[in-house]
Design a protein around this motif. Structure first.
Motif, mmCIF file in Angstrom:
data_model
loop_
_atom_site.group_PDB
_atom_site.id
_atom_site.type_symbol
_atom_site.label_atom_id
_atom_site.label_comp_id
_atom_site.label_asym_id
_atom_site.label_seq_id
_atom_site.Cartn_x
_atom_site.Cartn_y
_atom_site.Cartn_z
ATOM 1 N N ALA A 229 6.122 -25.300 -2.225
ATOM 2 C CA ALA A 229 5.590 -26.666 -2.143
ATOM 3 C C ALA A 229 5.869 -27.252 -0.756
ATOM 4 O O ALA A 229 5.197 -28.188 -0.317
ATOM 5 N N VAL A 230 6.846 -26.689 -0.053
ATOM 6 C CA VAL A 230 7.211 -27.193 1.271
ATOM 7 C C VAL A 230 6.651 -26.280 2.367
ATOM 8 O O VAL A 230 6.109 -26.745 3.372
ATOM 9 N N LEU A 231 6.764 -24.978 2.191
ATOM 10 C CA LEU A 231 6.274 -24.003 3.169
ATOM 11 C C LEU A 231 5.548 -22.899 2.389
ATOM 12 O O LEU A 231 6.183 -22.139 1.631
ATOM 13 N N ALA A 232 4.227 -22.815 2.581
ATOM 14 C CA ALA A 232 3.403 -21.917 1.760
ATOM 15 C C ALA A 232 3.847 -20.462 1.897
ATOM 16 O O ALA A 232 4.059 -19.964 3.008
ATOM 17 N N ASN A 233 4.010 -19.776 0.764
ATOM 18 C CA ASN A 233 4.402 -18.362 0.765
ATOM 19 C C ASN A 233 4.141 -17.765 -0.610
ATOM 20 O O ASN A 233 3.839 -18.484 -1.558
ATOM 21 N N ALA A 234 4.263 -16.438 -0.708
ATOM 22 C CA ALA A 234 4.063 -15.768 -2.002
ATOM 23 C C ALA A 234 5.317 -14.992 -2.404
ATOM 24 O O ALA A 234 5.221 -13.931 -3.023
ATOM 25 N N GLY A 235 6.485 -15.498 -2.031
ATOM 26 C CA GLY A 235 7.719 -14.768 -2.331
ATOM 27 C C GLY A 235 7.771 -13.487 -1.513
ATOM 28 O O GLY A 235 7.266 -13.436 -0.374
ATOM 29 N N SER A 236 8.341 -12.425 -2.082
ATOM 30 C CA SER A 236 8.441 -11.144 -1.362
ATOM 31 C C SER A 236 7.033 -10.651 -1.020
ATOM 32 O O SER A 236 6.218 -10.479 -1.925
ATOM 33 N N PHE A 237 6.782 -10.423 0.249
ATOM 34 C CA PHE A 237 5.420 -10.006 0.622
ATOM 35 C C PHE A 237 5.250 -8.500 0.496
ATOM 36 O O PHE A 237 4.150 -8.008 0.256
ATOM 37 N N PHE A 238 6.356 -7.760 0.661
ATOM 38 C CA PHE A 238 6.294 -6.299 0.549
ATOM 39 C C PHE A 238 7.227 -5.837 -0.572
ATOM 40 O O PHE A 238 8.275 -6.449 -0.805
ATOM 41 N N LYS A 239 6.847 -4.736 -1.219
ATOM 42 C CA LYS A 239 7.754 -4.132 -2.200
ATOM 43 C C LYS A 239 8.873 -3.424 -1.451
ATOM 44 O O LYS A 239 8.654 -2.961 -0.318
ATOM 45 N N ASN A 240 10.008 -3.286 -2.082
ATOM 46 C CA ASN A 240 11.057 -2.466 -1.471
ATOM 47 C C ASN A 240 10.607 -1.010 -1.562
ATOM 48 O O ASN A 240 10.319 -0.519 -2.656
ATOM 49 N N PRO A 241 10.514 -0.314 -0.420
ATOM 50 C CA PRO A 241 9.954 1.037 -0.456
ATOM 51 C C PRO A 241 10.910 2.056 -1.075
ATOM 52 O O PRO A 241 12.117 1.980 -0.880
ATOM 53 N N VAL A 242 10.335 2.979 -1.839
ATOM 54 C CA VAL A 242 11.134 4.076 -2.406
ATOM 55 C C VAL A 242 10.775 5.332 -1.611
ATOM 56 O O VAL A 242 9.602 5.694 -1.502
ATOM 57 N N VAL A 243 11.803 5.967 -0.994
ATOM 58 C CA VAL A 243 11.537 7.092 -0.079
ATOM 59 C C VAL A 243 12.281 8.349 -0.544
ATOM 60 O O VAL A 243 13.230 8.277 -1.346
ATOM 61 N N GLU A 244 11.839 9.474 -0.006
ATOM 62 C CA GLU A 244 12.502 10.755 -0.317
ATOM 63 C C GLU A 244 13.908 10.753 0.291
ATOM 64 O O GLU A 244 14.156 10.104 1.312
ATOM 65 N N ALA A 245 14.804 11.545 -0.350
ATOM 66 C CA ALA A 245 16.200 11.610 0.094
ATOM 67 C C ALA A 245 16.289 12.030 1.569
ATOM 68 O O ALA A 245 17.115 11.515 2.329
ATOM 69 N N GLU A 246 15.426 12.949 1.962
ATOM 70 C CA GLU A 246 15.457 13.475 3.336
ATOM 71 C C GLU A 246 15.298 12.351 4.369
ATOM 72 O O GLU A 246 16.054 12.261 5.337
ATOM 73 N N LEU A 247 14.313 11.473 4.130
ATOM 74 C CA LEU A 247 14.070 10.368 5.060
ATOM 75 C C LEU A 247 15.243 9.380 5.019
ATOM 76 O O LEU A 247 15.726 8.926 6.061
ATOM 77 N N ALA A 248 15.722 9.060 3.799
ATOM 78 C CA ALA A 248 16.837 8.110 3.680
ATOM 79 C C ALA A 248 18.056 8.639 4.434
ATOM 80 O O ALA A 248 18.713 7.908 5.182
ATOM 81 N N GLU A 249 18.351 9.939 4.264
ATOM 82 C CA GLU A 249 19.530 10.522 4.930
ATOM 83 C C GLU A 249 19.366 10.499 6.447
ATOM 84 O O GLU A 249 20.298 10.186 7.189
ATOM 85 N N ALA A 250 18.158 10.802 6.919
ATOM 86 C CA ALA A 250 17.912 10.786 8.371
ATOM 87 C C ALA A 250 18.110 9.371 8.919
ATOM 88 O O ALA A 250 18.731 9.173 9.980
ATOM 89 N N LEU A 251 17.627 8.374 8.179
ATOM 90 C CA LEU A 251 17.778 6.992 8.649
ATOM 91 C C LEU A 251 19.243 6.567 8.627
ATOM 92 O O LEU A 251 19.709 5.860 9.529
#
Ligand SMILES: Cc1cc2nc3c(=O)[nH]c(=O)nc-3n(C[C@H](O)[C@H](O)[C@H](O)COP(=O)(O)OP(=O)(O)OC[C@H]3O[C@@H](n4cnc5c(N)ncnc54)[C@H](O)[C@@H]3O)c2cc1C
Length: 344
Positions: A229-251
């Motif tokens: 009502a004060v600043l227009a938005n739609a809450g979370s704009f992106f979903k929290n991404p679910v990634v393969e273990a390999e990518l998570a470990e590398a990050l």
């Protein structure tokens, strides 16, 4: 029965992103019978039908052709099942937050962690709303709906709704094909606080009532999220991404402090807001749109923009995250009356 629809209805104030939009025809049925009548008229005339709840999870294009339906029937009743279980029957048009607070006031457990989520009850199953470690699917028993194609009524058991993280059958096989008219939820009088998420536990006393938990959730949310009502938005704009273990470990080797949560199948859920923040984008603004300065997961509309501009802005944010982390961000709000930008 009263006249069932109005022509050329302005929806700019009916979506929390404040995007300009006009509906060719608009109807707000106040009973299921009025809904059935207007749907029959739409079928006879061949109008496409769009369902609009509280407009808090939508990106609306400038013009919606056909008929927009906004359910306004909004009652609920409780049915005692046994010493500790209560079934709640609630109409689609009921405001979700009002339902949560009303049931929490009556000492019923189950919805308190979902306080202050905007929108109508009828929309809650669409993305299986969730917050503070609880999802709608935890308490939902049944969904009552009407098929747009032939007016047929159906009752779906929760187990048949294919609920997942911000996902359900209503986003897939039944997408755009039904109007949800009523929900059945099962709540409990037995104390069952779920305080393991965030700093909720530190905000309540040792044996809190459901209302105390709901009020703590409201206070936490007000600290973190901008009020549409004060600043227009739609809450979370992106979903929290679910990634393969390999990518998570590398990050994690480069970012040991990166928030990550293990998921079934050896995968990991990452925090989209953290990834955006790490790109230095918190508070970033480009014309009418920006990244919120306290919560990077929320994109805000400062006014004067449209859906196309928002998609361009959000795509540039997602591209920066992809380039820096190799993680694809998926939008949470649904596109209505506008197509996916080319190149996606
Ligand atoms: C500040 C803010 C905070 C938020 N926080 C959360 C959160 O913590 N967790 C969360 O999960 N979501 C959150 N959301 C997203 C949003 O509130 C929910 O997804 C909510 O359920 C959307 O309800 P709505 O009535 O506004 O639906 P709308 O935005 O009007 O519609 C969303 C989709 O549902 C369809 N739809 C709506 N009603 C019906 C119906 N009766 N039958 C069939 N289809 C229907 C629409 O066609 C559309 O596809 C937040 C949004 C905002 C603005």
């Amino acid at each position: 029965m009263r006249l069932t629809w109005q022509a050329h209805h302005d929806l700019s104030g009916a979506n929390t992103l404040g995007l300009p939009c006009v509906a060719e025809r608009f109807s707000a049925p106040s009973t299921p019978a009025e809904l059935a009548a207007v749907l029959q008229e739409a079928r006879a005339a061949g109008w496409p039908v769009t369902v609009l709840g509280g407009g808090s999870n939508l990106i609306l294009g400038d013009w919606l052709s056909g008929l927009v339906i906004h359910p306004e029937f909004a009652a609920y009743r409780c049915e005692t099942l046994d010493d500790e279980s209560v079934r709640v029957h609630v109409d689609a048009g009921m405001n979700w937050h009002q339902l949560v607070m009303s049931l929490a006031e009556q000492g019923l457990w189950g919805l308190e962690n979902l306080a202050l989520i905007p929108g109508q009850c009828g929309a809650a199953p669409i993305q299986n709303i969730g917050a503070y470690g609880v999802e709608l699917a935890d308490v939902l028993e049944r969904v009552h709906l009407v098929h747009l194609a032939d007016g047929r009524e159906q009752v779906l058991e929760a187990a048949d709704c294919d609920f997942g993280y911000r996902d359900s059958l209503f986003k897939r096989a039944l997408d755009g094909r039904v109007v949800i008219t009523r929900l059945e939820l099962c709540l409990s009088t037995r104390p069952s606080p779920r305080l393991g998420y965030g700093d909720l536990a530190s905000r309540v006393g040792p044996s809190p009532a459901p209302l105390e938990v709901a009020e703590a959730v409201c206070a936490l949310r007000r600290e973190k999220l901008p009020d549409p009502a004060v600043l227009a938005n739609a809450g979370s704009f992106f979903k929290n991404p679910v990634v393969e273990a390999e990518l998570a470990e590398a990050l994690l080797t480069h970012h040991p402090d990166m928030p990550h949560f293990s998921r079934p199948g050896g995968r990991f859920k990452l925090a989209a807001g953290w990834l955006i923040d790490q790109c230095g984008l918190k508070g970033y603004r480009e014309g009418a749109f920006g990244v919120h300065d306290r919560q990077a997961l929320v994109l805000v509309h400062h006014g004067g923009g449209d859906a196309e501009g928002l998609l361009h802005f959000s795509d540039s944010i997602a591209s920066m995250v992809l380039k820096r982390f190799g993680v694809v961000l998926e939008r949470e709000p649904r596109l209505v009356g506008i197509s996916e930008p080319q190149g996606e």
